[in-house]
Design a protein around this motif. Structure first.
Motif, PDB file in Angstrom:
ATOM      1  N   UNK A  33       0.485  -1.394  -0.129  1.00  0.00           N
ATOM      2  CA  UNK A  33      -0.097   0.241   0.243  1.00  0.00           C
ATOM      3  C   UNK A  33       0.641   1.332   0.402  1.00  0.00           C
ATOM      4  N   UNK A  34       1.637   1.115   1.360  1.00  0.00           N
ATOM      5  CA  UNK A  34       3.283   2.523   1.091  1.00  0.00           C
ATOM      6  C   UNK A  34       3.374   2.287  -0.212  1.00  0.00           C
ATOM      7  N   UNK A  37       0.433   4.004  -2.517  1.00  0.00           N
ATOM      8  CA  UNK A  37       0.372   5.537  -2.612  1.00  0.00           C
ATOM      9  C   UNK A  37       1.427   6.037  -2.647  1.00  0.00           C
ATOM     10  N   UNK A  38       2.303   5.770  -2.065  1.00  0.00           N
ATOM     11  CA  UNK A  38       3.670   6.823  -2.068  1.00  0.00           C
ATOM     12  C   UNK A  38       3.746   7.030  -3.957  1.00  0.00           C
ATOM     13  N   UNK A  41       0.934   9.168  -5.780  1.00  0.00           N
ATOM     14  CA  UNK A  41       1.688  10.728  -4.879  1.00  0.00           C
ATOM     15  C   UNK A  41       2.892  11.350  -5.802  1.00  0.00           C
ATOM     16  N   UNK A  44       1.087  12.073  -9.566  1.00  0.00           N
ATOM     17  CA  UNK A  44       0.792  13.037  -9.411  1.00  0.00           C
ATOM     18  C   UNK A  44       1.577  14.187  -8.944  1.00  0.00           C
ATOM     19  N   UNK A  45       2.127  14.259  -8.122  1.00  0.00           N
ATOM     20  CA  UNK A  45       3.757  15.212  -8.421  1.00  0.00           C
ATOM     21  C   UNK A  45       4.282  16.013  -9.225  1.00  0.00           C
ATOM     22  N   UNK A  48       1.191  17.005 -11.968  1.00  0.00           N
ATOM     23  CA  UNK A  48       1.135  18.897 -11.959  1.00  0.00           C
ATOM     24  C   UNK A  48       2.845  19.926 -12.009  1.00  0.00           C
ATOM     25  N   UNK A  51       3.524  19.442 -15.705  1.00  0.00           N
ATOM     26  CA  UNK A  51       2.543  20.446 -16.497  1.00  0.00           C
ATOM     27  C   UNK A  51       2.838  22.469 -15.896  1.00  0.00           C
ATOM     28  N   UNK A  52       2.690  22.163 -14.391  1.00  0.00           N
ATOM     29  CA  UNK A  52       3.189  23.996 -14.151  1.00  0.00           C
ATOM     30  C   UNK A  52       4.053  24.624 -15.161  1.00  0.00           C
ATOM     31  N   UNK A 192      -3.214  14.695 -17.721  1.00  0.00           N
ATOM     32  CA  UNK A 192      -3.662  15.805 -18.155  1.00  0.00           C
ATOM     33  C   UNK A 192      -3.381  16.145 -19.286  1.00  0.00           C
TER      34      UNK A 192
END
Lengths: 205, 408
Positions: A33-34, A37-38, A41, A44-45, A48, A51-52, A192
């Protein structure tokens, strides 16, 4: 030592074993899970952040603090293809014209990573040596539109005709918890899309 | 004893679960935070862009507007806009728009410069009837017409093209769609002023060169000097031009100008009329070119504006019967740019124009048949790219500003 004592010991072993199995399973599940999930994360970081950066750069196509240095911003895009774009801009707003070249490297560049689809998205400013880090980009493609919002079929032979850009970016985890081909078929990714990015300097004059 | 152990085991597992659950919760929260941050940044950026657009609109409506906005609520955030004159001489303004949303701030900076008609490669109020832009036509710089834009077989526009009225396709969009390399906007209303040439007179009185009380003025540019006379056969008077017209404006009041020669420096010719339709007309008697052609000398600073209240014509005379070379931005306030006797003059070669044409009504330069040109000229127009950032002195302005730089 009586029979009950033996029973107690056996019982303890069974219960202790069960508890250990539960703890072991818990540990494995927590690790997975870790990891997942990590990984998500980070993914997604990464998404973004990329994308920025892309939005910031692409919005400044044709921009120069000293606007006299790009008198005709329609010529700011110098090369355009589905997964690469080169344009003139002023990266650090110092009044000097810079060029930025975005392009997607081949998958063969990252054969050492578990995910077979990830690639390096390069951002080369001026004549710097191309440097990239693996952020799990698996897809980066653009669709170009002309002034009447019609799609320009690739390859774009005359970049000056570009009025707006659709940007698509897919980021996946660089590694799955279970390293198998099947795992990468179902590995989660984050997508994205900028449906119409209009660089305002491009057609402002 | 076993009771205590059970409690320890339960407490231990509970603690373990709590720690793991908290970690999972944190990871999930951070993942959501990511998107929330991106959303907040996007909204604050949108507010800033909206602020810049609102300010640009205010300046479009009133070029003197510099009030800005302060703490104006917008999209559940706030926007602040300030307007500064960053170059008083050139009247360059900067709009700084700041959008704030839930702790995130974005800034957009827009620079605006006064807009001059000289930036156009082609401008017309009226296209002079049903004239079609065809596949053999290429406009190399900014284009605007207040009329319909009629297109046939993919004409090409390299600069930004704008029209007040709509695009009309000869057959269909797929057959006739123009190539807009600089973008296209419809519904842009940019009227030609009616008194821009008249307004040049006081500027010429101040520090320029003015001719008045004559029927015709003959001007021959010869590098730093200007030769002029008032009749065809009279001798020329020669003057040193930088001394005679320090501000670069040469104005002929209520007369006809006939001009030719080689221009060194930056000058604008204004030619007005007090109502006589023949006056306020400029005739190009021969080539009028820069001493240093910017295509050969990229650092050339030679610029010429020819501003007629009525029309600018290429004279029907022997020197103009074998090509004419024109280096200028031509402005015709009530008339147009054309060839004198376009339908009866001989085949005259090419109009090699480097500059732009700003005219009220599109005029003919020749006649054409199935075999090609029957009379007059073929057009070879090239835009002078320098006109995007420079203009001849006191060339008529649009009265508004244009965005020259947008930072976000």
């Amino acid at each position: 030592m009586g029979f009950t004592t033996i029973l107690d010991i056996l019982g303890s072993i069974i219960i202790g074993g069960l508890l250990m199995m539960i703890a072991w399973r818990l540990s494995e599940a927590a690790t997975e899970r870790t990891f997942n999930n990590s990984g998500e994360l980070s993914m997604q970081q990464n998404l973004s952040t990329i994308a920025n950066i892309i939005e910031t750069d692409f919005r400044k196509i044709g921009y120069c603090d000293n606007y006299n240095k790009i008198p005709d911003p329609t010529k700011a895009i110098t090369f355009a293809d589905t997964s690469s774009l080169k344009f003139l801009t002023d990266v650090d707003s110092d009044g000097n014209v810079d060029s930025i070249f975005y392009y997607l490297g081949p998958t063969t560049e990252l054969l050492s990573t578990p995910n077979p689809r990830d690639r390096i998205l390069y951002r080369v400013v001026n004549n710097e040596a191309p440097i990239g880090s693996n952020l799990g980009v698996t897809r980066f493609y653009m669709v170009f539109y002309d002034a009447l919002s019609d799609t320009i079929p690739p390859p774009v032979t005359t970049p000056g005709i570009i009025s707006s850009i659709e940007i698509n970016l897919m980021v996946e985890k660089v590694a799955a918890f279970v390293d198998s081909a099947a795992a990468y078929d179902t590995i989660p990714g984050a997508f994205w899309q900028q449906i119409r990015l209009v660089a305002r300097n491009l057609k402002n004059r | 004893m076993s009771g205590k152990a059970t409690i320890f085991v339960i407490a231990g597992f509970s603690l373990l679960f709590l720690v793991i659950a908290k970690n999972f919760g944190d990871v999930s929260n951070r993942a959501v935070d990511n998107f929330i941050d991106y959303h907040k940044e996007t909204v604050s950026h949108s507010i800033a862009v909206s602020g810049a657009n609102l300010a640009a609109n205010e300046i479009f409506l009133d070029p003197t507007w510099d009030d800005g906005f302060s703490n104006r609520p917008f999209q559940d955030g706030e926007l602040d806009v300030s307007v500064q004159i960053i170059d008083p001489y050139q009247n360059i303004r900067q709009v700084t728009a700041r959008g704030t949303f839930d702790g995130h701030t974005s800034i957009v900076k827009v620079k605006l410069a006064p807009s001059k008609f000289s930036k156009f490669a082609y401008y017309s109020v009226s296209e002079g009837g049903t004239i079609w832009w065809t596949g053999s036509d290429t406009v190399w710089g900014p284009f605007h017409t207040q009329d319909y834009m009629r297109v046939y077989r993919h004409p090409v526009y390299y600069g930004k093209a704008t029209t007040k009225k709509k695009l009309i396709y000869y057959t269909s969009q797929s057959m006739d769609k123009p190539y807009f390399f600089g973008g296209y906007e419809q519904g842009v209303d940019l009227p030609l002023p009616t008194d821009a040439v008249d307004l040049m007179e006081p500027i010429a009185d101040d520090n320029g060169l003015k001719f008045h009380g004559q029927d015709t003025v003959y001007l021959t540019f010869d590098s730093d000097t200007l030769k002029y006379r008032y009749s065809f056969s009279s001798p020329d008077t020669t003057i040193y031009l930088p001394g005679a017209a320090p501000n670069g404006l040469i104005f002929a009041k209520d007369c006809i100008v006939r001009m030719k020669g080689t221009v060194k420096g930056q000058y604008t010719i204004g030619c007005s009329s007090s109502g006589d339709p023949n006056k306020g007309t400029v005739y190009l008697d021969d080539d009028i070119v820069f001493e240093k052609d910017p295509r050969i000398y990229p650092t050339s600073s030679d610029l010429l504006g020819i501003c007629a209240e009525n029309s600018v014509y290429m004279t029907d005379n022997p020197p103009n019967h074998s090509d004419i070379n024109i280096h200028a931005s031509i402005y015709c306030e009530k008339g147009g740019f054309g060839a004198q006797n376009y339908d009866t003059r001989p085949i005259s070669g090419n109009i090699n124009l480097l500059g732009g044409i700003i005219q009220h009504t599109r005029r003919a330069v020749g006649t054409f048949g199935s075999g090609g040109i029957k009379s007059g000229y073929a057009k070879r127009y090239r835009y002078d790219d320098r006109l995007m950032i420079a203009s001849p002195p006191f060339f008529p302005g649009t009265g508004g500003f244009e965005i020259v730089s947008w930072y976000e």
